[in-house]
Design a protein around this motif. Structure first.
Motif, mmCIF file in Angstrom:
data_model
loop_
_atom_site.group_PDB
_atom_site.id
_atom_site.type_symbol
_atom_site.label_atom_id
_atom_site.label_comp_id
_atom_site.label_asym_id
_atom_site.label_seq_id
_atom_site.Cartn_x
_atom_site.Cartn_y
_atom_site.Cartn_z
ATOM 1 N N UNK A 156 4.656 -2.718 -8.901
ATOM 2 C CA UNK A 156 4.819 -1.463 -9.650
ATOM 3 C C UNK A 156 4.374 -0.341 -8.726
ATOM 4 N N UNK A 157 5.238 0.611 -8.499
ATOM 5 C CA UNK A 157 4.889 1.780 -7.701
ATOM 6 C C UNK A 157 4.473 2.863 -8.678
ATOM 7 N N UNK A 158 3.180 3.141 -8.700
ATOM 8 C CA UNK A 158 2.643 4.069 -9.700
ATOM 9 C C UNK A 158 2.395 5.419 -9.046
ATOM 10 N N UNK A 159 3.361 6.317 -9.232
ATOM 11 C CA UNK A 159 3.278 7.637 -8.602
ATOM 12 C C UNK A 159 2.427 8.555 -9.467
ATOM 13 N N UNK A 160 1.368 9.110 -8.858
ATOM 14 C CA UNK A 160 0.407 9.911 -9.623
ATOM 15 C C UNK A 160 0.221 11.291 -9.009
ATOM 16 N N UNK A 208 1.153 -8.973 -11.255
ATOM 17 C CA UNK A 208 2.039 -7.933 -10.706
ATOM 18 C C UNK A 208 1.175 -6.915 -9.955
ATOM 19 N N UNK A 209 1.360 -6.805 -8.637
ATOM 20 C CA UNK A 209 0.568 -5.799 -7.916
ATOM 21 C C UNK A 209 0.975 -4.376 -8.304
ATOM 22 N N UNK A 210 -0.020 -3.486 -8.249
ATOM 23 C CA UNK A 210 0.232 -2.069 -8.586
ATOM 24 C C UNK A 210 -0.148 -1.237 -7.370
ATOM 25 N N UNK A 211 0.779 -0.468 -6.859
ATOM 26 C CA UNK A 211 0.458 0.424 -5.745
ATOM 27 C C UNK A 211 0.402 1.853 -6.276
ATOM 28 N N UNK A 212 -0.797 2.423 -6.220
ATOM 29 C CA UNK A 212 -1.007 3.782 -6.743
ATOM 30 C C UNK A 212 -0.970 4.760 -5.581
ATOM 31 N N UNK A 213 -0.132 5.770 -5.677
ATOM 32 C CA UNK A 213 -0.045 6.742 -4.584
ATOM 33 C C UNK A 213 0.315 8.110 -5.140
ATOM 34 N N UNK A 214 0.204 9.130 -4.287
ATOM 35 C CA UNK A 214 0.443 10.503 -4.740
ATOM 36 C C UNK A 214 1.898 10.896 -4.609
ATOM 37 N N UNK A 230 -0.536 3.458 2.300
ATOM 38 C CA UNK A 230 -0.836 4.665 1.540
ATOM 39 C C UNK A 230 -1.450 4.243 0.211
ATOM 40 N N UNK A 231 -2.186 5.151 -0.395
ATOM 41 C CA UNK A 231 -2.699 4.935 -1.744
ATOM 42 C C UNK A 231 -3.664 3.776 -1.880
ATOM 43 N N UNK A 232 -3.674 3.187 -3.068
ATOM 44 C CA UNK A 232 -4.585 2.080 -3.407
ATOM 45 C C UNK A 232 -3.756 0.937 -3.971
ATOM 46 N N UNK A 233 -4.012 -0.272 -3.446
ATOM 47 C CA UNK A 233 -3.298 -1.441 -3.961
ATOM 48 C C UNK A 233 -4.206 -2.199 -4.934
ATOM 49 N N UNK A 234 -3.729 -2.396 -6.146
ATOM 50 C CA UNK A 234 -4.469 -3.191 -7.129
ATOM 51 C C UNK A 234 -3.754 -4.532 -7.258
#
Ligand code: UDP
Length: 237
Positions: A156-160, A208-214, A230-234
């Motif tokens: 999941x690419x979590x754009x924040x 399911x990995x979650x990649x949080x990025x801006x 980039x970002x943080x991998x959960x």
């Protein structure tokens, strides 16, 4: 040329991401930029599912004094408006896109049918999952986790609005520390602002990995898929 790290991704955009500087409604210059980045993924052969929130128009909790269920249905409808806006921006640049809704509105978009969604993805069509899960008391983060599991997305690419997960609000505290990686339990125990706990648990249970990025720079979507740091991998580890 195909050198992306992930073959099938679930992109989660908050409603606010579509509002740009205005903070409300839809900024079509912003949706155009996001669409261009999504196009670059499709051109690389990456299969893209997307869930867009609704917070730029309406959130269930905005309905103070309202019946919660009604307010949540209004939120789900808001995600459909955003889904159609993103579809329009994608199709304007030649990306075949389908919107599927969890609440039937077949004059407007297809109903969510998992097998059909899979087929669209295999044909390199972008599939936008709208109307959330179709249930009140849930969020579009949970929708992204659920649909990611259903379509067997790799990530999941979590754009924040912020460029990763911090131990405290980086807008308020100068000494806020960004995490490069976290596991699901740490996110839940520390109460970190990644996804809500229902969504995080669903990702944990289904690995399911979650990649949080801006999303301040829409190019980050492509960088994330290319495996750039980039970002943080959960994830589990
Ligand atoms: N919503 C809901 N069920 C769902 C998904 C969304 O009831 O499965 C409603 C809920 O009221 C939520 C609103 O839709 O506040 C908009 O979604 P969300 O707040 O997740 O959007 P975002 O914060 O990502 O813009």
């Amino acid at each position: 040329m195909y050198n992306a790290k992930y073959k099938r991704v679930m992109l989660k955009l908050s409603g606010e991401a579509l509002a740009g500087e205005k903070g409300y409604g839809i900024d079509f210059d912003v949706t155009k930029k996001i669409a261009e980045e999504i196009k670059s993924l499709v051109d690389m052969g990456v299969e893209v599912g997307a869930v867009v929130g609704g917070g730029n128009i309406w959130r269930g909790r905005s309905g103070e004094g309202m019946d919660r269920t009604t307010a949540d249905y209004m939120g789900m409808l808001a995600t459909c408006i955003n889904g159609l806006a993103l579809q329009d921006s994608l199709e304007n640049i030649g990306v075949n896109t389908r919107v599927q809704t969890a609440i039937e509105m077949k004059e407007v978009a297809e109903p969510f049918i998992r097998r059909r969604a899979m087929r669209h993805l295999e044909k390199n069509r972008v599939v936008i999952f709208s109307a959330g899960t179709g249930n009140p008391y849930f969020s579009t983060d949970t929708t992204a986790a659920l649909r990611a599991a259903e379509i067997e997305a790799d990530v999941i690419l979590l754009a924040k609005k912020v460029d990763g997960v911090y131990d405290k609000d980086p807008h308020k505290y100068d000494d806020a520390k960004k995490f490069d990686k976290l596991n699901y339990i740490e996110v839940l125990e520390k109460g970190l602002q990644v996804m809500d706990s229902t969504a995080t648990s669903l990702c944990m249970d289904n690995s399911i990995p979650i990649l949080v990025f801006g999303l301040d720079n829409p190019e980050n979507i492509r960088k994330a898929v290319m495996g750039e740091k980039i970002g943080t991998l959960v994830s589990k580890e």
